[in-house]
Design a protein around this motif. Structure first.
Motif, mmCIF file in Angstrom:
data_model
loop_
_atom_site.group_PDB
_atom_site.id
_atom_site.type_symbol
_atom_site.label_atom_id
_atom_site.label_comp_id
_atom_site.label_asym_id
_atom_site.label_seq_id
_atom_site.Cartn_x
_atom_site.Cartn_y
_atom_site.Cartn_z
ATOM 1 N N THR A 31 0.836 -1.213 0.000
ATOM 2 C CA THR A 31 0.000 0.000 0.000
ATOM 3 C C THR A 31 0.868 1.259 0.000
ATOM 4 O OG1 THR A 31 -0.205 -0.121 2.415
ATOM 5 C CG2 THR A 31 -1.945 -1.137 1.120
ATOM 6 N N ALA A 32 1.988 1.202 0.710
ATOM 7 C CA ALA A 32 2.897 2.360 0.715
ATOM 8 C C ALA A 32 3.489 2.569 -0.673
ATOM 9 C CB ALA A 32 4.004 2.143 1.745
ATOM 10 N N TRP A 33 3.835 1.465 -1.339
ATOM 11 C CA TRP A 33 4.389 1.550 -2.701
ATOM 12 C C TRP A 33 3.357 2.143 -3.653
ATOM 13 C CZ3 TRP A 33 3.392 -0.165 -7.607
ATOM 14 C CH2 TRP A 33 4.449 -0.177 -8.519
ATOM 15 N N CYS A 34 2.103 1.719 -3.518
ATOM 16 C CA CYS A 34 1.040 2.238 -4.376
ATOM 17 C C CYS A 34 0.809 3.728 -4.130
ATOM 18 C CB CYS A 34 -0.253 1.462 -4.139
ATOM 19 S SG CYS A 34 -0.247 -0.216 -4.810
ATOM 20 N N THR A 35 0.844 4.135 -2.868
ATOM 21 C CA THR A 35 0.677 5.553 -2.537
ATOM 22 C C THR A 35 1.785 6.386 -3.159
ATOM 23 O OG1 THR A 35 -0.405 5.007 -0.440
ATOM 24 C CG2 THR A 35 0.531 7.217 -0.649
ATOM 25 N N LEU A 36 3.015 5.868 -3.068
ATOM 26 C CA LEU A 36 4.168 6.573 -3.639
ATOM 27 C C LEU A 36 4.023 6.753 -5.148
ATOM 28 C CD1 LEU A 36 7.047 7.738 -3.183
ATOM 29 C CD2 LEU A 36 7.915 5.422 -3.568
ATOM 30 N N HIS A 37 3.454 5.739 -5.806
ATOM 31 C CA HIS A 37 3.323 5.772 -7.262
ATOM 32 C C HIS A 37 1.931 6.216 -7.716
ATOM 33 C CE1 HIS A 37 6.881 3.202 -6.678
ATOM 34 N NE2 HIS A 37 7.253 3.608 -7.867
ATOM 35 N N GLU A 38 1.139 6.742 -6.762
ATOM 36 C CA GLU A 38 -0.195 7.265 -7.053
ATOM 37 C C GLU A 38 -1.071 6.235 -7.752
ATOM 38 O OE1 GLU A 38 0.416 10.905 -9.164
ATOM 39 O OE2 GLU A 38 1.114 11.981 -7.395
ATOM 40 N N LEU A 39 -1.087 5.010 -7.179
ATOM 41 C CA LEU A 39 -1.900 3.917 -7.694
ATOM 42 C C LEU A 39 -2.809 3.400 -6.588
ATOM 43 C CD1 LEU A 39 0.933 1.977 -9.563
ATOM 44 C CD2 LEU A 39 -0.943 3.207 -10.672
ATOM 45 N N THR A 40 -3.943 2.844 -6.951
ATOM 46 C CA THR A 40 -4.825 2.267 -5.943
ATOM 47 C C THR A 40 -4.304 0.890 -5.539
ATOM 48 O OG1 THR A 40 -6.250 1.288 -7.632
ATOM 49 C CG2 THR A 40 -6.852 3.481 -6.837
ATOM 50 N N SER A 41 -4.467 0.564 -4.279
ATOM 51 C CA SER A 41 -4.014 -0.742 -3.796
ATOM 52 C C SER A 41 -5.159 -1.731 -3.649
ATOM 53 C CB SER A 41 -3.288 -0.588 -2.454
ATOM 54 O OG SER A 41 -4.147 0.007 -1.494
ATOM 55 N N LEU A 42 -6.403 -1.222 -3.583
ATOM 56 C CA LEU A 42 -7.555 -2.104 -3.408
ATOM 57 C C LEU A 42 -8.775 -1.498 -4.095
ATOM 58 C CD1 LEU A 42 -7.940 -4.798 -1.713
ATOM 59 C CD2 LEU A 42 -9.234 -3.388 -0.143
ATOM 60 N N PRO A 43 -9.167 -1.995 -5.248
ATOM 61 C CA PRO A 43 -8.493 -3.069 -5.993
ATOM 62 C C PRO A 43 -7.233 -2.550 -6.676
ATOM 63 C CG PRO A 43 -10.353 -2.229 -7.237
ATOM 64 C CD PRO A 43 -10.410 -1.535 -5.909
ATOM 65 N N PRO A 45 -4.562 -2.491 -9.724
ATOM 66 C CA PRO A 45 -4.437 -2.860 -11.134
ATOM 67 C C PRO A 45 -3.273 -3.835 -11.329
ATOM 68 C CG PRO A 45 -3.571 -0.647 -10.756
ATOM 69 C CD PRO A 45 -4.209 -1.086 -9.469
ATOM 70 N N VAL A 46 -3.365 -4.636 -12.364
ATOM 71 C CA VAL A 46 -2.316 -5.621 -12.641
ATOM 72 C C VAL A 46 -0.963 -4.938 -12.790
ATOM 73 C CG1 VAL A 46 -1.495 -7.313 -14.323
ATOM 74 C CG2 VAL A 46 -3.914 -7.249 -13.704
ATOM 75 N N GLU A 47 -0.967 -3.764 -13.427
ATOM 76 C CA GLU A 47 0.297 -3.056 -13.668
ATOM 77 C C GLU A 47 0.982 -2.676 -12.358
ATOM 78 O OE1 GLU A 47 -2.593 -2.415 -15.101
ATOM 79 O OE2 GLU A 47 -2.092 -3.258 -17.073
ATOM 80 N N ALA A 48 0.175 -2.366 -11.320
ATOM 81 C CA ALA A 48 0.760 -2.017 -10.024
ATOM 82 C C ALA A 48 1.467 -3.215 -9.422
ATOM 83 C CB ALA A 48 -0.333 -1.520 -9.077
ATOM 84 N N LEU A 49 0.835 -4.371 -9.505
ATOM 85 C CA LEU A 49 1.447 -5.575 -8.940
ATOM 86 C C LEU A 49 2.689 -5.968 -9.724
ATOM 87 C CD1 LEU A 49 1.266 -7.694 -6.769
ATOM 88 C CD2 LEU A 49 -0.278 -9.018 -8.215
ATOM 89 N N VAL A 50 2.645 -5.828 -11.037
ATOM 90 C CA VAL A 50 3.817 -6.132 -11.860
ATOM 91 C C VAL A 50 5.000 -5.265 -11.427
ATOM 92 C CG1 VAL A 50 4.819 -5.908 -14.173
ATOM 93 C CG2 VAL A 50 2.571 -6.967 -13.878
ATOM 94 N N GLY A 51 4.759 -3.967 -11.299
ATOM 95 C CA GLY A 51 5.836 -3.063 -10.915
ATOM 96 C C GLY A 51 6.363 -3.343 -9.520
ATOM 97 N N PHE A 52 5.452 -3.641 -8.596
ATOM 98 C CA PHE A 52 5.841 -3.900 -7.208
ATOM 99 C C PHE A 52 6.681 -5.169 -7.102
ATOM 100 C CE2 PHE A 52 4.662 -5.896 -3.063
ATOM 101 C CZ PHE A 52 5.331 -4.997 -2.234
ATOM 102 N N LEU A 53 6.227 -6.259 -7.707
ATOM 103 C CA LEU A 53 6.956 -7.529 -7.615
ATOM 104 C C LEU A 53 8.302 -7.448 -8.334
ATOM 105 C CD1 LEU A 53 4.058 -10.106 -8.166
ATOM 106 C CD2 LEU A 53 5.034 -9.292 -6.005
ATOM 107 N N ALA A 54 8.331 -6.745 -9.454
ATOM 108 C CA ALA A 54 9.590 -6.587 -10.179
ATOM 109 C C ALA A 54 10.601 -5.796 -9.347
ATOM 110 C CB ALA A 54 9.342 -5.882 -11.510
#
Length: 301
Positions: A31-43, A45-54
């Motif tokens: 959730t902190a990573w999503c906030t930093l990148h201005e993305l929603t964490s729930l739900p 997006p696939v792109e957010a998870l791709v970037g986070f795991l990478a």
């Protein structure tokens, strides 16, 4: 919404304290990573998870750690009634690629041989409080295929002794998080020095409590305390006696391996371990020692 999902994750996993802590930390990190990148964490997006795991992979995280983060994110979505981005084919391909690049295999707690375990237990000095407690801990942990968290949470009230042996009731466990009581049966051994029941009874006589924690910490002078032993300390005891290559989980893995080597079928093993599938029994069976389980011993030469 994020705050609520965090609470749902903890509630949904209650009873598996180590998993709760790990998942809660993983979800907070995401959730902190999503906030930093201005993305929603729930739900998410696939792109957010791709970037986070990478990013985790680039940071040198182990593949098992990356998998756990994905599982925590999936659990948060599941408990919030939302589709998880982890189900997307892109994520599966990504994880496969990360695994291939890292070429790492999840380290599993090794199993010990029954012969070495017997020698170790018989060498314990039971003239001390620590020796009595530790012998009971090792024998009960092995014969009951206990998780370390179950040994930590075990109470005297959970024990029922009779002429046939001992039945241990587990109000809650890692795979039983809804409080449906599970039972483990412990049997007498003809050798008192290797008997989990007699060893446990000797420890309980010294403990002299009618209720409360079965395994407690000791002060430096071997004086009893009321403090419940932690999973970390249980792990240290196993390593103290069996060697640093082992962990408390080796007690459980060794139960499965020794039972299978002695011809026990999966159903009997699962009745003690409380695994839900035979696939988990195969995963737990440590038969990778080239001399341990080999048809070359049966050639008849």
């Amino acid at each position: 919404m994020v705050e609520s999902s965090h609470r749902y994750v903890e509630s949904g996993l209650r009873g598996a304290a180590n998993t709760v802590r790990a998942y809660a930390g993983d979800w907070k990190r995401f959730t902190a990573w999503c906030t930093l990148h201005e993305l929603t964490s729930l739900p998410a997006p696939v792109e957010a998870l791709v970037g986070f795991l990478a990013e985790l992979a680039d940071a040198g995280k182990k593949f098992a750690t990356i998998q756990r983060h994905a599982a925590a994110i999936a659990k948060a979505h599941e408990l919030a009634g939302l589709d998880s981005p982890t189900a997307d084919k892109k994520i599966k391909v990504l994880l496969k690629g990360i695994a291939r690049e890292k070429k790492t295999r999840q380290k599993q707690a090794p199993a010990f041989s029954l012969a070495s375990f017997k020698r170790t237990v018989k060498s314990i000095d039971v003239s001390t409080s620590a020796g009595l407690r530790n012998r009971a801990l090792l024998l009960l942990g092995f014969t009951g295929a206990f998780r370390r968290s179950e040994l930590e949470a075990l109470n005297i009230e959970d024990l029922a002794f009779d002429d046939e042996g001992l039945v241990v009731t587990l109000p809650q466990s890692k795979t039983n998080q809804e409080g449906q009581a599970e039972e483990k049966a412990i049997f007498y051994s003809p050798d008192p020095a290797l008997c989990p029941i007699r060893s446990l009874q000797a420890w309980l006589r010294l403990l002299n409590h009618a209720q409360g924690a079965v395994f407690v910490s000791l002060r430096k002078n071997n004086q009893l305390t009321a403090r419940r032993m932690t999973t970390k300390y249980i792990n240290l005891i196993v390593q103290q006696y069996l060697g640093t290559q082992y962990t408390a989980h080796s007690l459980r893995a060794s139960f499965v391996t020794v039972s299978k080597l002695n011809g026990a079928d999966d159903g009997k093993v699962m009745n003690q371990t409380k695994h839900k599938t035979s696939a988990m029994i195969r995963r737990y069976t440590r038969l990778d020692n080239v001399r341990l389980h080999n048809a070359a011993k049966e050639l008849g030469l």
